[in-house]
Design an enzyme around this catalytic site. Structure first.
Site, PDB file in Angstrom:
ATOM      1  N   TRP A  73       0.835  -1.203   0.000  1.00  0.00           N
ATOM      2  CA  TRP A  73       0.000   0.000   0.000  1.00  0.00           C
ATOM      3  C   TRP A  73       0.866   1.248   0.000  1.00  0.00           C
ATOM      4  O   TRP A  73       1.908   1.314   0.663  1.00  0.00           O
ATOM      5  CB  TRP A  73      -0.897  -0.004   1.233  1.00  0.00           C
ATOM      6  CG  TRP A  73      -1.591   1.289   1.518  1.00  0.00           C
ATOM      7  CD1 TRP A  73      -1.078   2.377   2.170  1.00  0.00           C
ATOM      8  CD2 TRP A  73      -2.934   1.650   1.175  1.00  0.00           C
ATOM      9  NE1 TRP A  73      -2.013   3.387   2.250  1.00  0.00           N
ATOM     10  CE2 TRP A  73      -3.162   2.968   1.646  1.00  0.00           C
ATOM     11  CE3 TRP A  73      -3.968   0.989   0.521  1.00  0.00           C
ATOM     12  CZ2 TRP A  73      -4.383   3.619   1.485  1.00  0.00           C
ATOM     13  CZ3 TRP A  73      -5.180   1.646   0.360  1.00  0.00           C
ATOM     14  CH2 TRP A  73      -5.379   2.939   0.833  1.00  0.00           C
ATOM     15  N   ASN A  85       0.255   5.655   0.352  1.00  0.00           N
ATOM     16  CA  ASN A  85      -0.554   6.869   0.343  1.00  0.00           C
ATOM     17  C   ASN A  85       0.334   8.088   0.562  1.00  0.00           C
ATOM     18  O   ASN A  85       1.390   8.157  -0.062  1.00  0.00           O
ATOM     19  CB  ASN A  85      -1.778   6.784   1.264  1.00  0.00           C
ATOM     20  CG  ASN A  85      -1.511   6.640   2.732  1.00  0.00           C
ATOM     21  OD1 ASN A  85      -1.022   5.605   3.186  1.00  0.00           O
ATOM     22  ND2 ASN A  85      -1.884   7.641   3.510  1.00  0.00           N
ATOM     23  N   ASP A  86      -0.027   9.039   1.358  1.00  0.00           N
ATOM     24  CA  ASP A  86       0.512  10.402   1.355  1.00  0.00           C
ATOM     25  C   ASP A  86       2.025  10.502   1.116  1.00  0.00           C
ATOM     26  O   ASP A  86       2.808   9.830   1.792  1.00  0.00           O
ATOM     27  CB  ASP A  86       0.243  11.063   2.705  1.00  0.00           C
ATOM     28  CG  ASP A  86      -1.202  11.032   3.120  1.00  0.00           C
ATOM     29  OD1 ASP A  86      -2.015  10.424   2.409  1.00  0.00           O
ATOM     30  OD2 ASP A  86      -1.524  11.608   4.174  1.00  0.00           O
ATOM     31  N   GLN A  94       3.648   7.163   3.010  1.00  0.00           N
ATOM     32  CA  GLN A  94       2.919   6.236   3.860  1.00  0.00           C
ATOM     33  C   GLN A  94       2.866   4.866   3.177  1.00  0.00           C
ATOM     34  O   GLN A  94       2.546   4.772   1.989  1.00  0.00           O
ATOM     35  CB  GLN A  94       1.506   6.747   4.093  1.00  0.00           C
ATOM     36  CG  GLN A  94       1.447   8.113   4.755  1.00  0.00           C
ATOM     37  CD  GLN A  94       1.627   8.020   6.258  1.00  0.00           C
ATOM     38  OE1 GLN A  94       0.691   7.726   6.988  1.00  0.00           O
ATOM     39  NE2 GLN A  94       2.833   8.259   6.720  1.00  0.00           N
ATOM     40  N   PHE A 127       2.351   8.503  10.966  1.00  0.00           N
ATOM     41  CA  PHE A 127       1.495   9.242  10.061  1.00  0.00           C
ATOM     42  C   PHE A 127       2.299  10.377   9.409  1.00  0.00           C
ATOM     43  O   PHE A 127       3.498  10.487   9.593  1.00  0.00           O
ATOM     44  CB  PHE A 127       0.271   9.787  10.801  1.00  0.00           C
ATOM     45  CG  PHE A 127      -0.802   8.752  11.066  1.00  0.00           C
ATOM     46  CD1 PHE A 127      -0.583   7.413  10.835  1.00  0.00           C
ATOM     47  CD2 PHE A 127      -2.042   9.129  11.561  1.00  0.00           C
ATOM     48  CE1 PHE A 127      -1.564   6.456  11.080  1.00  0.00           C
ATOM     49  CE2 PHE A 127      -3.034   8.186  11.809  1.00  0.00           C
ATOM     50  CZ  PHE A 127      -2.792   6.851  11.569  1.00  0.00           C
ATOM     51  N   SER A 128       1.633  11.240   8.681  1.00  0.00           N
ATOM     52  CA  SER A 128       2.307  12.178   7.782  1.00  0.00           C
ATOM     53  C   SER A 128       3.095  13.269   8.509  1.00  0.00           C
ATOM     54  O   SER A 128       2.846  13.584   9.673  1.00  0.00           O
ATOM     55  CB  SER A 128       1.282  12.817   6.845  1.00  0.00           C
ATOM     56  OG  SER A 128       0.792  11.882   5.926  1.00  0.00           O
ATOM     57  N   ASP A 160      -0.141  15.782  11.031  1.00  0.00           N
ATOM     58  CA  ASP A 160       0.519  16.216   9.791  1.00  0.00           C
ATOM     59  C   ASP A 160       1.333  17.506   9.950  1.00  0.00           C
ATOM     60  O   ASP A 160       1.066  18.517   9.301  1.00  0.00           O
ATOM     61  CB  ASP A 160      -0.515  16.411   8.669  1.00  0.00           C
ATOM     62  CG  ASP A 160      -1.496  15.249   8.558  1.00  0.00           C
ATOM     63  OD1 ASP A 160      -1.100  14.118   8.869  1.00  0.00           O
ATOM     64  OD2 ASP A 160      -2.652  15.485   8.161  1.00  0.00           O
TER      65      ASP A 160
END
Length: 518
Positions: A100, A102-103, A119, A159-160, A222
């Site tokens: 996977w 993402n960001d 991510q 996380f971001s 974030d």
């Protein structure tokens, strides 16, 4: 079970429909890593390559909850058949090898190389187990994955966040001539803002442990840190809740005070705050959120002060959580978005892609400043033979047809078509331009404006395996489309322009593209 780590990867057989099993990893009794793994050696559908390079030479104890037999193999490389040539693998967009994505996080230029973190879940092609994976590029086009930079531990998932160079060595991590790169990110246990650093040219990363910004709200995530000349100090933009963002300040990069709250209507998460010099020579600040809505303003003694209403740069649901690179030469502003795929995840051993990298500029039209995006010039290195046409007269209801190759493409078109309906079809997919209503429509009945300012069709289109991306009106309007409704059918090897009126296409450029993986 104890395992002496002699190889880079532990490979777990996973079935993405099986229940999760909690894996906890211990180094001399300390919990250093955890994963949720859908372990199923009898009916595997996915090979989870778990990067253990940072534990090489150590004996790691693994416990599972519930307790099960841990079935695994070991490998030094990912044995992925037909890598980068799999059916539907994007050819001109970054995707991770396996799992996977993402960001985009911590986009930064260091020692002549572009670094991208993102991510990542290595254990299946669905969201879970958030890590920061790391890739590097010499040109923003061709990327090499370097593995895991930060992984989940007792402080939760990763996380971001962003990267920042400690040029003044405030935290004392500089080694020789190598400035330390600081990585600010959100951890989840507790939900707060954390810090890691690298002082060896982004080869290894060290976590601080305890948060540097304690929990503010249940949704505060974030962080993005930059230096603010107007305040002569460091500032952090942070998502707070709903459509509210915060600005924090610090003199030492460790102790942060929340000093301002800013509303960004219609947006949330992943703030990107940066100064730009507009085409009128004025220095302005831009705050843009995950949904690509943005405010333009000034930094005063009161903080960030918007000087106009919020605008939308993006007009689609696919592009999300973008970020700009920092420390680029010549003050360039290059941005990447995460593009979500809207197709069954079981078609792939991967999920998600990055947008094409695009360069931002700020233009003033009347009293309004507009963000404008255009493909970075480096993208031209993928051009594989090009053709150009000028002053094409399209007669009413008589299609203009050009043969094209079975490849990804960049198409550029400038067209004067007043009060006309124009159709542009490639590989069996059609864009419908209605200049009377100032609307372009595409797969699934979705629409976007054609223009904010010019009143003509000014289009750059990037076509890849599962995506179309459009820049309209000199780049003031961006549309990222990633799903089956816009996927090209390479059996239809033609470009077709059709209009309900006589029109003139002033310029048409067709650029077939090589794979970025070649």
């Amino acid at each position: 079970m104890k395992i002496e780590i002699k190889h880079r990867y532990l490979v777990f057989p996973v079935n993405t429909f099986s229940p999760q099993i909690k894996f906890r990893f211990y180094d001399e009794g300390d919990e250093v890593y955890y994963l949720n793994v859908k372990l199923n050696p009898d009916e595997p559908t996915f090979a989870a390559y778990v990067d253990m390079e940072r534990y090489m030479g150590k004996t790691i104890e693994i416990k599972t909850f519930p307790e099960v037999e841990i079935v695994y193999s070991e490998a030094d490389t990912m044995n992925l058949p037909n890598l980068y040539k799999e059916p539907y693998r994007p050819q001109v967009h970054f995707t991770t090898k396996n799992g996977w994505l993402n960001d985009p996080n911590a986009l930064i230029y260091v020692n002549g190389e572009y670094h991208m973190f993102y991510q990542h879940n290595p254990c299946e092609s669905k969201w879970n187990n958030m890590h920061w994976a790391h890739a590097v590029s010499p040109d923003l086009i061709h990327w090499t994955e370097l593995g895991i930079a930060l992984g989940p531990d007792k402080y939760g998932e990763i996380f971001s966040g962003n990267a920042f160079i400690d040029k003044d060595n405030l935290l004392g991590h500089k080694v020789g001539d190598e400035d330390a790169v600081l990585l600010y990110y959100t951890g989840t246990s507790p939900l707060a803002q954390y810090l890691a650093y690298s002082n060896d040219g982004m080869k290894t990363f060290h976590k601080y442990g305890e948060p540097v910004v304690p929990k503010i709200l249940n949704t505060s995530t974030d962080p993005q840190v930059i230096f603010c000349d107007e305040w002569n100090t460091y500032i952090m933009s942070l998502y707070l809740e709903n459509d509210m963002f915060g600005i924090l300040r610090s003199d030492d990069l460790l102790n942060w005070e929340l000093v301002q709250r800013i509303q960004l209507p219609g947006d949330k998460e992943c703030p990107d705050l940066f100064p730009m010099v507009a085409d009128d020579g004025k220095r302005k600040w831009v705050l843009i959120g995950a949904r690509n809505r943005y405010l333009v303003g000034d930094f005063t003694s009161d903080g960030f002060v918007p000087t106009q209403e919020v605008l939308s740069f993006s007009h689609s649901s696919s592009a999300y959580a973008g970020h700009t690179f920092c420390e680029l030469p010549n003050n360039r502003k290059v941005r990447l978005d995460w593009e979500q795929w809207n197709q069954p995840f079981f078609l792939f051993s991967i999920y998600g892609q990055m947008s094409v990298p695009y360069e931002l500029r700020l233009e003033k039209h009347g009293d309004i400043y507009y963000l404008c995006g255009e493909l970075i010039s480096e993208f031209e290195t993928l051009y594989d033979g090009s053709s150009s046409y000028e002053n094409i007269e399209i007669q009413q209801r008589k299609p203009f047809i050009i043969p094209i190759e079975q490849k990804p493409y960049v198409v550029k078109m400038s067209c004067t078509a007043e009060d006309a309906e124009v159709e542009l079809s490639l590989f069996g997919r059609t864009l419908y331009f209605d200049t009377k209503q100032n609307i372009v429509s595409f797969g699934g009945g979705r629409t976007a404006p054609i223009s904010y300012t010019s009143g003509k069709i000014d289009l750059t289109l990037v076509i890849d395996t599962f995506s179309n991306e459009m820049f309209l009106d000199g780049g003031k309007i961006y549309v990222g489309l990633v799903d089956r409704e816009v996927a090209p059918n390479y059996n239809f090897t033609k470009l077709d322009i059709y209009s309900d009126k006589d029109i003139t296409v002033e310029k048409l450029e067709l650029h077939p593209l090589k794979s970025m993986w070649e």
